[in-house]
Write a protein that holds these residues in place. Structure first.
Motif, PDB file in Angstrom:
ATOM      1  N   LYS A   1       0.870  -1.232   0.014  1.00 36.77           N
ATOM      2  CA  LYS A   1      -0.214  -0.005   0.047  1.00 36.77           C
ATOM      3  C   LYS A   1       0.992   1.054   0.006  1.00 36.77           C
ATOM      4  N   PRO A   2       0.770   2.217  -0.777  1.00 41.80           N
ATOM      5  CA  PRO A   2       1.604   3.336  -1.085  1.00 41.80           C
ATOM      6  C   PRO A   2       1.226   4.209   0.165  1.00 41.80           C
ATOM      7  N   HIS A   3       2.336   4.861   0.634  1.00 37.25           N
ATOM      8  CA  HIS A   3       2.187   5.979   1.316  1.00 37.25           C
ATOM      9  C   HIS A   3       2.792   7.335   0.934  1.00 37.25           C
ATOM     10  N   GLU A   4       2.138   8.301   1.694  1.00 47.59           N
ATOM     11  CA  GLU A   4       2.730   9.541   1.207  1.00 47.59           C
ATOM     12  C   GLU A   4       3.641  10.205   2.478  1.00 47.59           C
ATOM     13  N   ASP A   5       4.933  10.553   2.009  1.00 46.08           N
ATOM     14  CA  ASP A   5       5.529  11.079   2.893  1.00 46.08           C
ATOM     15  C   ASP A   5       6.559  12.294   2.527  1.00 46.08           C
ATOM     16  N   ALA A   6       6.690  13.310   3.005  1.00 45.29           N
ATOM     17  CA  ALA A   6       7.498  14.553   2.582  1.00 45.29           C
ATOM     18  C   ALA A   6       7.308  14.972   1.103  1.00 45.29           C
ATOM     19  N   GLY A   7       5.887  14.803   0.952  1.00 47.03           N
ATOM     20  CA  GLY A   7       5.589  15.324  -0.564  1.00 47.03           C
ATOM     21  C   GLY A   7       5.599  14.308  -1.594  1.00 47.03           C
ATOM     22  N   SER A   8       6.062  13.349  -1.091  1.00 48.09           N
ATOM     23  CA  SER A   8       6.255  12.190  -2.212  1.00 48.09           C
ATOM     24  C   SER A   8       5.194  11.037  -2.101  1.00 48.09           C
TER      25      SER A   8
ATOM     26  N   LEU B   1      24.698   9.208   0.723  1.00 48.96           N
ATOM     27  CA  LEU B   1      24.395   9.709  -0.679  1.00 48.96           C
ATOM     28  C   LEU B   1      23.274  10.246  -0.868  1.00 48.96           C
ATOM     29  N   ARG B   2      22.216   9.423  -0.520  1.00 50.81           N
ATOM     30  CA  ARG B   2      20.697   9.765  -0.740  1.00 50.81           C
ATOM     31  C   ARG B   2      20.407  11.165   0.224  1.00 50.81           C
ATOM     32  N   HIS B   3      20.759  11.047   1.372  1.00 52.32           N
ATOM     33  CA  HIS B   3      20.550  12.239   2.235  1.00 52.32           C
ATOM     34  C   HIS B   3      21.124  13.508   1.458  1.00 52.32           C
ATOM     35  N   ILE B   4      22.475  13.334   0.996  1.00 49.48           N
ATOM     36  CA  ILE B   4      23.130  14.556   0.526  1.00 49.48           C
ATOM     37  C   ILE B   4      22.516  15.049  -0.716  1.00 49.48           C
ATOM     38  N   LEU B   5      21.990  14.084  -1.591  1.00 47.05           N
ATOM     39  CA  LEU B   5      21.446  14.372  -2.925  1.00 47.05           C
ATOM     40  C   LEU B   5      20.147  15.192  -2.605  1.00 47.05           C
TER      41      LEU B   5
ATOM     42  N   ALA C   1      19.245  16.852  -0.047  1.00 45.11           N
ATOM     43  CA  ALA C   1      19.471  18.159   0.305  1.00 45.11           C
ATOM     44  C   ALA C   1      19.589  19.173  -0.776  1.00 45.11           C
ATOM     45  N   ALA C   2      20.642  18.610  -1.559  1.00 43.24           N
ATOM     46  CA  ALA C   2      21.099  19.602  -2.712  1.00 43.24           C
ATOM     47  C   ALA C   2      19.886  19.954  -3.353  1.00 43.24           C
ATOM     48  N   MET C   3      18.943  19.103  -3.455  1.00 45.47           N
ATOM     49  CA  MET C   3      17.739  19.339  -4.383  1.00 45.47           C
ATOM     50  C   MET C   3      16.909  20.100  -3.738  1.00 45.47           C
ATOM     51  N   GLY C   4      17.082  20.429  -2.378  1.00 49.15           N
ATOM     52  CA  GLY C   4      16.147  21.211  -1.833  1.00 49.15           C
ATOM     53  C   GLY C   4      14.894  20.482  -1.230  1.00 49.15           C
ATOM     54  N   ARG C   5      15.003  19.253  -1.291  1.00 48.03           N
ATOM     55  CA  ARG C   5      13.839  18.224  -1.144  1.00 48.03           C
ATOM     56  C   ARG C   5      14.041  17.657   0.144  1.00 48.03           C
ATOM     57  N   GLN C   6      12.598  17.505   1.064  1.00 47.88           N
ATOM     58  CA  GLN C   6      12.648  16.791   2.181  1.00 47.88           C
ATOM     59  C   GLN C   6      12.669  15.048   1.957  1.00 47.88           C
ATOM     60  N   ILE C   7      13.550  14.444   2.484  1.00 49.04           N
ATOM     61  CA  ILE C   7      13.345  13.101   2.178  1.00 49.04           C
ATOM     62  C   ILE C   7      12.588  12.172   2.790  1.00 49.04           C
ATOM     63  N   PRO C   8      11.873  11.172   1.979  1.00 50.39           N
ATOM     64  CA  PRO C   8      10.732  10.624   2.447  1.00 50.39           C
ATOM     65  C   PRO C   8      11.291   9.251   3.162  1.00 50.39           C
TER      66      PRO C   8
END
Lengths: 265, 223
Positions: A32-39, A248-252, A254-261
């Motif tokens: 079941k998909p879930h929504e988090d941090a805008g994704s 790496l995922r966290h760094i990317l 942050a660089a995109m200015g996105r919250q990490i789900p």
């Protein structure tokens, strides 16, 4: 088995992502998909033991304009010894439209002794879209003493931005020749990580280079279009690989200015 | 009878031919700095186990396609192959080095031997990768000679740059090149007749080495 998973993520006027289209057939299904941090986070599940020779699996995922879709897997993908001499085949395509975001962040791929496997990957981003793709190739069941004992892996990847081919890889890995030589030279039981980022971002060079350590041998480069990047990493073992991927995922993000789900697995 | 192309091939493959290759180690400098190639034996193993397989599985099969296109005066296919190389070469430094070597070679070749086909190709702002330049230079030669020429440029490029990086004398350097060329030449006919459609080679180490070299604090070579 001939299985497939086709997903199209779309966007409501409110900005919320939903699955406009979903179709799957065993061995693939989704939790079941879930929504988090805008994704919208979708776990791609293979409830069987793994992938066997003769299996043919197709995975297509697209994020339409405005959508933000994150695909992950809850557990490692295993490919078992080929009994027929033939390969298991996985064909996957990930694409994003303008102003859309799609990430594929799977658990490790474990080819067991005697495994034969063909993986074909197509990555496509329309200008203005962002696609984040990760791959983690392990040496096999190391704890059981199986290190690079698979029979043959064929690994194909094409990445395009708009109409431009920006990355192409064609690997055949086999213990029968010297194709694993370079993989084993730094760390004898190396885990190989590959990441492609298609889309515009200010690439966080310093942060990514800081991931290098005695356990991590990492390089990064801009792709030809200047609108994409790749990060390639050899890691000492599974622990350093998992840690590196997470960082790496966290760094990317942050660089995109996105919250990490959170991946919910 | 002396093949009429032989003097040309000898000239464009001479180590003094000013292609700029002397300025590139193609990732070897980083491998030496990281302690992965420490001496002449390591270099020989590196060439035999990593570079020759790469030549036989990727560069030379690719050259076969480019040579066929150049021989048929097919600008369109040649251009597509040239642009594909931009995508094949993930490491920006290797991509740039390949373009620089190819462009320099073509520039000089045109001065030595005016060639409208080459001039037209270059004027269309093509990437001019080293492989494509080699295909253009040798398009009137047998394809096996073209493969030998590219193989020698690649192998001697690594070996000669290694002389500046590790304890390696000229004589041992030439012995390593000789041994590597003998190994490569013995497999060329098989590679040419196989005409594989799926080409490629896995060398994440050299790719990462080149990516790291591009950002190194100290370096002797451009690539």
């Amino acid at each position: 088995m001939n299985g497939h998973l086709h997903l199209i993520g779309s966007c409501y006027d409110s900005g919320q992502t939903y699955l406009r289209q979903q179709s799957f057939r065993a061995p693939l299904q989704i939790s079941k998909p879930h929504e988090d941090a805008g994704s919208l986070v979708v776990n791609v599940v293979n409830p069987t033991a793994g992938i066997f020779d003769g299996d043919s699996i197709e995975l297509n995922a697209e994020a339409e304009s405005g959508a933000s879709l994150v695909l992950t897997t809850p557990s490692a993908s295993r490919v078992y010894r080929s009994r027929s001499g033939g390969p298991a085949k996985v064909k996957q395509r990930f694409s994003v439209q303008a102003d859309a975001f799609l990430e594929f962040f799977p658990e490790p791929f474990i080819p067991q002794a005697g495994a034969r496997y063909q993986q074909t990957t197509e990555l496509h981003a329309e200008p203005g879209g962002t696609l984040l793709f990760f791959d983690w190739l392990t040496p096999g069941r190391v704890a059981s003493g199986e290190v690079f004992e698979y029979a043959e892996l064929n690994w194909d990847l094409d990445a395009t931005i708009g109409e431009t081919l920006v990355a192409r890889e064609r690997y055949r890995l086999s213990p029968e020749d010297s194709s694993l030589e370079a993989l084993k030279l730094v760390y004898p039981v190396a885990h190989y990580l590959s990441c492609f980022i298609l889309g515009e971002l200010i690439f966080p060079v310093q942060e990514i280079e800081a991931l290098n350590s005695p356990e991590v041998y990492l390089g990064h480069s801009a792709l030809i279009s200047g609108q994409g990047y790749t990060v390639k990493v050899l890691c000492l073992d599974s622990l350093s690989a998992r840690r590196t991927l997470k960082q790496l995922r966290h760094i990317l993000y942050a660089a995109m200015g996105r919250q990490i789900p959170t991946l919910g697995r | 009878m002396l093949p009429e192309w032989l003097p040309w091939l000898l000239q464009v493959n001479d180590s003094q031919f000013p292609s700029g290759a002397y300025a590139h180690s193609m990732g070897l400098e980083e491998l030496v700095q990281h302690g992965l190639v420490k001496n002449a034996d390591d270099l020989e193993i590196f060439l035999h186990r990593q570079i020759i397989p790469s030549l036989l599985n990727f560069e030379l099969p690719f050259l076969l396609q480019a040579h066929a296109a150049a021989s048929a005066a097919n600008h369109g296919t040649l251009r597509r192959l040239d642009e594909d190389l931009d995508a094949w070469k993930l490491a920006g430094e290797l991509r740039q080095a390949s373009r620089q070597l190819g462009s320099r070679r073509l520039s000089l070749v045109q001065k030595l031997n005016k060639d409208d086909f080459v001039s037209t190709y270059v004027q269309r702002a093509a990437p001019c990768h080293h492989l494509i330049a080699c295909a253009l230079e040798t398009r009137h030669l047998p394809v096996s000679a073209a493969c030998c020429a590219f193989g020698l440029q690649t192998l001697s490029g690594y070996a000669i740059s290694a002389m500046k990086l590790i304890r390696l004398g000229q004589e041992r350097c030439q012995l390593i090149i000789r041994g590597s060329m003998t190994l490569l030449a013995g497999r060329l006919d098989g590679m040419i007749s196989a005409s594989e459609t799926r080409i490629g080679w896995f060398n994440p180490l050299l790719e990462i080495a080149s990516m790291r070299h591009a950002r190194a604090n100290e370096r002797l070579f451009i690539s």
